[in-house]
Design a protein around this motif. Structure first.
Motif, short mmCIF file in Angstrom:
data_model
loop_
_atom_site.label_atom_id
_atom_site.label_comp_id
_atom_site.label_asym_id
_atom_site.label_seq_id
_atom_site.Cartn_x
_atom_site.Cartn_y
_atom_site.Cartn_z
N ASP A 107 0.85 -1.18 0.00
CA ASP A 107 0.00 0.00 0.00
C ASP A 107 0.89 1.24 0.00
N ARG A 108 0.77 2.04 -1.05
CA ARG A 108 1.62 3.24 -1.16
C ARG A 108 1.46 4.17 0.02
N ASP A 109 0.23 4.29 0.51
CA ASP A 109 -0.02 5.22 1.61
C ASP A 109 0.72 4.82 2.89
N ASP A 110 0.86 3.51 3.11
CA ASP A 110 1.55 3.03 4.31
C ASP A 110 3.07 3.09 4.16
N CYS A 111 3.55 3.23 2.93
CA CYS A 111 4.99 3.14 2.66
C CYS A 111 5.56 4.43 2.09
N GLY A 112 5.15 5.53 2.63
CA GLY A 112 5.74 6.82 2.27
C GLY A 112 5.27 7.39 0.94
N GLY A 113 4.19 6.86 0.35
CA GLY A 113 3.67 7.38 -0.90
C GLY A 113 4.49 6.99 -2.12
N LEU A 114 5.42 6.07 -1.98
CA LEU A 114 6.27 5.65 -3.09
C LEU A 114 5.67 4.44 -3.79
N TYR A 115 5.83 4.39 -5.11
CA TYR A 115 5.49 3.17 -5.83
C TYR A 115 6.45 2.08 -5.40
N PHE A 116 6.04 0.82 -5.58
CA PHE A 116 6.89 -0.27 -5.13
C PHE A 116 8.25 -0.24 -5.84
N GLU A 117 8.24 0.09 -7.11
CA GLU A 117 9.49 0.14 -7.87
C GLU A 117 10.45 1.21 -7.37
N GLN A 118 9.94 2.20 -6.67
CA GLN A 118 10.78 3.27 -6.14
C GLN A 118 11.43 2.92 -4.81
N GLN A 119 11.01 1.82 -4.20
CA GLN A 119 11.58 1.43 -2.91
C GLN A 119 13.05 1.03 -3.08
N LYS A 120 13.84 1.38 -2.13
CA LYS A 120 15.28 1.09 -2.17
C LYS A 120 15.55 -0.37 -1.83
N LYS A 121 16.80 -0.77 -1.93
CA LYS A 121 17.21 -2.15 -1.73
C LYS A 121 16.90 -2.65 -0.32
N GLY A 122 16.96 -1.82 0.70
CA GLY A 122 16.75 -2.25 2.07
C GLY A 122 15.29 -2.35 2.49
N PHE A 123 14.35 -2.16 1.57
CA PHE A 123 12.93 -2.21 1.92
C PHE A 123 12.54 -3.62 2.35
N VAL A 124 11.75 -3.72 3.43
CA VAL A 124 11.24 -5.00 3.92
C VAL A 124 9.73 -4.92 4.07
N CYS A 125 9.09 -6.06 4.07
CA CYS A 125 7.63 -6.13 4.24
C CYS A 125 7.27 -5.59 5.62
N PRO A 126 6.33 -4.65 5.70
CA PRO A 126 5.95 -4.11 7.01
C PRO A 126 5.32 -5.14 7.94
N GLN A 127 4.81 -6.22 7.39
CA GLN A 127 4.10 -7.20 8.21
C GLN A 127 5.02 -8.33 8.69
N CYS A 128 5.85 -8.88 7.79
CA CYS A 128 6.64 -10.06 8.17
C CYS A 128 8.15 -9.82 8.09
N ARG A 129 8.56 -8.63 7.70
CA ARG A 129 9.97 -8.25 7.57
C ARG A 129 10.68 -9.03 6.47
N GLY A 130 9.94 -9.57 5.50
CA GLY A 130 10.53 -10.25 4.36
C GLY A 130 11.19 -9.24 3.45
N PRO A 131 12.26 -9.63 2.73
CA PRO A 131 12.98 -8.69 1.87
C PRO A 131 12.16 -8.29 0.65
N ARG A 132 12.57 -7.21 0.02
CA ARG A 132 11.88 -6.65 -1.14
C ARG A 132 11.76 -7.67 -2.27
N ARG A 133 12.75 -8.52 -2.44
CA ARG A 133 12.76 -9.47 -3.54
C ARG A 133 11.67 -10.53 -3.41
#
Length: 141
Positions: A73-99
């Motif tokens: 959800d863009r609203d929960d993640c700083g208004g960024l599209y998923f593709e704009q998230q940096k390498k260190g992004f993790v799932c807010p719910q389970c802490r899984g990596p972006r990949r």
């Protein structure tokens, strides 16, 4: 005698609820029509945002965490599209990596960006086999 009085009070209260129902129903209908109008306005804004996102090259569908099912959800993640998230992004719910996020199309979820879990399963099996072999070797001495 008290039971009869209590029963009569219950019946009177129930009758009043049915008498007052049409007015209450009218207010519910008007509230639901206001809600429908608000939703249509929100839907128009979301469609225009999706058109802008599509024109800029971002995925217009949903991204889903393959580990826990969290929908990005863009609203929960700083208004960024998923593709704009940096390498260190993790799932807010389970802490899984972006990949571990995958594209969702209709009811189907595509493959994750890491190519699957083949490497993890292979090394887990090799580690298990090595542990069993070491245990067998150790028990023979």
């Amino acid at each position: 005698m008290m039971k009869v009085v209590a029963l009569l009070l219950c019946l009177v209260a129930a009758a009043q609820a049915f008498v007052a129902a049409p007015a209450a129903r009218l207010s519910v209908v008007s509230a639901s029509s206001r809600l429908a109008n608000a939703r249509s306005g929100v839907a128009r804004v979301q469609k225009s945002q999706l058109r802008m996102a599509e024109a800029s090259g971002y995925w217009e569908g949903e991204w889903v965490c393959a580990d826990c099912g969290y929908i990005y959800d863009r609203d929960d993640c700083g208004g960024l599209y998923f593709e704009q998230q940096k390498k260190g992004f993790v799932c807010p719910q389970c802490r899984g990596p972006r990949r571990r996020f995958a594209k969702k199309v209709g009811d189907k979820v595509g493959i994750t960006q890491d190519g699957g879990d083949a490497g993890i399963l292979l090394f887990s099996f090799l580690g298990f086999a090595a542990t069993v072999a070491f245990g067998f070797w150790f028990s023979q001495q």
